[in-house]
Design an enzyme around this catalytic site. Structure first.
Site, PDB file in Angstrom:
ATOM      1  N   GLU A   1     -45.368  61.708 118.303  1.00  0.00           N
ATOM      2  CA  GLU A   1     -45.271  60.340 118.827  1.00  0.00           C
ATOM      3  C   GLU A   1     -43.911  59.709 118.584  1.00  0.00           C
ATOM      4  O   GLU A   1     -43.812  58.698 117.891  1.00  0.00           O
ATOM      5  CB  GLU A   1     -46.305  59.454 118.125  1.00  0.00           C
ATOM      6  CG  GLU A   1     -47.731  59.851 118.332  1.00  0.00           C
ATOM      7  CD  GLU A   1     -48.680  59.045 117.458  1.00  0.00           C
ATOM      8  OE1 GLU A   1     -49.807  58.830 117.901  1.00  0.00           O
ATOM      9  OE2 GLU A   1     -48.290  58.641 116.343  1.00  0.00           O
TER      10      GLU A   1
ATOM     11  N   ARG B   1     -38.534  55.651 118.413  1.00  0.00           N
ATOM     12  CA  ARG B   1     -37.112  55.411 118.162  1.00  0.00           C
ATOM     13  C   ARG B   1     -36.216  56.507 118.747  1.00  0.00           C
ATOM     14  O   ARG B   1     -35.200  56.224 119.375  1.00  0.00           O
ATOM     15  CB  ARG B   1     -36.906  55.343 116.643  1.00  0.00           C
ATOM     16  CG  ARG B   1     -35.543  54.851 116.200  1.00  0.00           C
ATOM     17  CD  ARG B   1     -35.369  55.091 114.691  1.00  0.00           C
ATOM     18  NE  ARG B   1     -36.411  54.487 113.888  1.00  0.00           N
ATOM     19  CZ  ARG B   1     -36.409  53.209 113.480  1.00  0.00           C
ATOM     20  NH1 ARG B   1     -35.413  52.426 113.780  1.00  0.00           N
ATOM     21  NH2 ARG B   1     -37.411  52.739 112.764  1.00  0.00           N
TER      22      ARG B   1
ATOM     23  N   TYR C   1     -34.765  44.199 107.396  1.00  0.00           N
ATOM     24  CA  TYR C   1     -34.556  45.235 106.374  1.00  0.00           C
ATOM     25  C   TYR C   1     -33.146  45.783 106.306  1.00  0.00           C
ATOM     26  O   TYR C   1     -32.941  46.954 106.015  1.00  0.00           O
ATOM     27  CB  TYR C   1     -35.585  46.378 106.485  1.00  0.00           C
ATOM     28  CG  TYR C   1     -36.144  46.702 107.853  1.00  0.00           C
ATOM     29  CD1 TYR C   1     -37.484  46.452 108.141  1.00  0.00           C
ATOM     30  CD2 TYR C   1     -35.354  47.286 108.843  1.00  0.00           C
ATOM     31  CE1 TYR C   1     -38.012  46.751 109.385  1.00  0.00           C
ATOM     32  CE2 TYR C   1     -35.874  47.597 110.085  1.00  0.00           C
ATOM     33  CZ  TYR C   1     -37.217  47.325 110.346  1.00  0.00           C
ATOM     34  OH  TYR C   1     -37.739  47.636 111.573  1.00  0.00           O
TER      35      TYR C   1
ATOM     36  N   CYS D   1     -30.354  29.002 113.211  1.00  0.00           N
ATOM     37  CA  CYS D   1     -30.238  28.146 112.042  1.00  0.00           C
ATOM     38  C   CYS D   1     -30.924  28.777 110.842  1.00  0.00           C
ATOM     39  O   CYS D   1     -31.924  28.267 110.337  1.00  0.00           O
ATOM     40  CB  CYS D   1     -30.824  26.784 112.344  1.00  0.00           C
ATOM     41  SG  CYS D   1     -29.918  25.979 113.645  1.00  0.00           S
ATOM     42  N   GLU D   2     -30.390  29.906 110.425  1.00  0.00           N
ATOM     43  CA  GLU D   2     -30.886  30.659 109.267  1.00  0.00           C
ATOM     44  C   GLU D   2     -29.661  31.360 108.703  1.00  0.00           C
ATOM     45  O   GLU D   2     -28.981  32.079 109.443  1.00  0.00           O
ATOM     46  CB  GLU D   2     -31.842  31.784 109.712  1.00  0.00           C
ATOM     47  CG  GLU D   2     -33.138  31.370 110.315  1.00  0.00           C
ATOM     48  CD  GLU D   2     -34.189  31.032 109.286  1.00  0.00           C
ATOM     49  OE1 GLU D   2     -34.099  31.519 108.138  1.00  0.00           O
ATOM     50  OE2 GLU D   2     -35.091  30.253 109.629  1.00  0.00           O
TER      51      GLU D   2
END
Ligand SMILES: *Cc1c(COP(=O)(O)O)cnc(C)c1O
Length: 432
Positions: free
Chosen positions: A290, A293, A334, A361-362
């Site tokens: 499967e 990516r 991550y 805004c982070e």
């Protein structure tokens, strides 16, 4: 270049799949996802060919739709004779609308709502990958009502630690997915399924994690799974048609990552599986893989416009772009690493060390830190490589930022695969 589908044109522009990235940015605007459809097809064919050559008839490639999901990708998968793994009725609906046959779908997930189970059975989904007793009850009941025998696989956990990031490790005993073999629960679950009237157990599934660069976990999984199959056969007389070893094959994001020879892996995995089955006196099951990516990752790039450069002497240099965590949350999630460059001047030296900042805004809205690119100015086209997987499919509208368009490139020609979100799209659900 990091991937063989990337090159530099005579005019000094970045090219992907034979198309000029600068021209595409001008034509479609930024931020822009670009997907090289030829590369997606090539990746599918690599898997298919290796499975056909080295594994029993009936072995299949299941594209993990969550990596990149839009109608067009399902047309590609259908044309390439690849099955799909879906995890929601939304993915199922998208695939159906694209004309993808329900029979070739495998419905995954640790928490399938009843309504989605009914929808999938009614639509004729080929297999469910069962992950809980409650789900099994629901499938059996609804299949009975529909007078159908629903085919299923059972997801088990082989308890293998893959040394990948803990948020993408999925094969350990304490993980939210699957039923552990070690505790005896998986054996019990198999017996429960075999006793169901409206369900047919076709095989076993495990998935050890994602972004794996080492063949060992797959060989270990094959060992644990064939042990389990041999033991089950003795106890129940049941023999699986399919063994699904999941996805997770690593993709090269930076020059430090090794390039993986997927065909070589599959050949060696096939040999290992044949040896293991011979030792245990069981037939070699058809193998299901499967990949998500590794089918779409290196086929995609994202192009942004630089909106400004902010240097804080002795501290940091920020290069701000017109996108960010809304179109690619992976660094914020991550600290995923990427290779970046300026598409309009890729031949200039990459000697500008910076933090690439998104527009949200982070403070955590970054696309990368300690990134080397060509010296940028406002208007340059900052391009992030290897964004085909888990970018568009993870995109959001945080700060009411519209999602970028995605343009596909096929044989050097470009066409719109997903149009850019409009302001109207942003308020389409709101009651005014
Ligand atoms: C995510 C996932 C995949 C695909 O993983 P990749 O790392 O994208 O290859 C395959 N199977 C299952 C069950 C998954 O959850």
């Amino acid at each position: 270049m990091l991937h063989s589908n990337l090159s530099i044109s005579n005019t000094g522009h970045l090219m992907i799949g034979g198309a000029d990235v600068v021209e595409l940015a001008v034509k479609y605007g930024t931020p822009l996802y670009i997907i090289d459809e030829d590369r997606v097809r090539e990746n599918c064919r690599t898997y298919l060919k290796a499975l056909r050559t080295h594994l029993p008839h009936g072995s299949k490639v299941l594209y993990a739709s969550k990596a990149l999901c839009y109608a067009g990708i399902f047309k590609v998968m259908k044309e390439e004779s690849v099955c799909i793994d879906i995890v929601s009725a939304g993915e199922l609906y998208t695939a159906l609308r694209a004309g993808f046959p329900a029979e070739n779908m495998f419905f995954h997930g640790n928490s399938k709502p009843d309504i989605e189970i009914e929808y999938a059975i009614n639509a004729g989904v080929g297999h469910f990958v069962v992950d809980s007793a409650e789900e099994l009850e629901k499938i059996d009941m609804h299949a009975g009502r529909m007078r159908k025998i629903q085919k299923v696989l059972l997801r088990v956990t082989p308890n293998i630690d893959t040394h990948t990031h803990k948020k993408i490790a999925t094969g350990t005993i304490d993980c939210k997915f699957g039923t552990p073999i070690e505790t005896g629960q998986a054996e019990q679950f198999v017996k429960t399924i075999l006793a169901k009237k409206n369900v047919r157990l076709d095989g076993l599934h495990c998935h050890v994690g994602s972004q794996i660069f080492d063949e060992m976990p797959y060989c270990q999984a094959a060992e644990v799974m064939t042990d389990f199959i041999a033991d089950l056969y003795k106890k129940t007389g049941w023999m699986p048609e399919y063994l699904n070893l999941g996805g997770g094959f690593g993709v090269r994001y930076t020059e430090e990552d090794p390039a993986i020879d997927y065909a070589g892996w599959i050949e060696r995995l096939g040999e290992k599986l044949k040896t293991l089955c011979a030792e245990r006196g069981i037939p070699v099951p058809a193998l299901l893989l499967e990949p998500g990516r590794s089918i779409v990752g290196d086929a995609g790039i994202t192009v942004y416009s630089v909106t400004g450069v902010k240097e804080i002497p002795g501290h940091a240099s920020y290069v701000a772009v017109d996108g960010g965590m809304t179109d690619n949350p992976r660094y914020a999630l991550y600290e995923a690493k990427y290779t970046m460059l300026l598409a309009n001047k890729p031949k200039k030296p990459k000697n500008y060390l910076c933090t690439v900042a998104g527009r949200c805004c982070e403070s955590g809205d970054l696309l990368g830190e300690n990134i080397s690119i060509q010296k940028p100015v406002k208007g340059d086209l900052l391009t992030v490589l290897t964004t085909g997987a888990y970018n568009y499919s993870m995109a959001s509208n945080y700060n009411r930022v519209p999602r970028p368009a995605m343009v596909a490139v096929k044989e050097g020609k470009d066409f719109l695969a997903v149009r850019r979100e409009s302001f109207e799209d942003l308020i389409a659900l709101d009651t005014l």
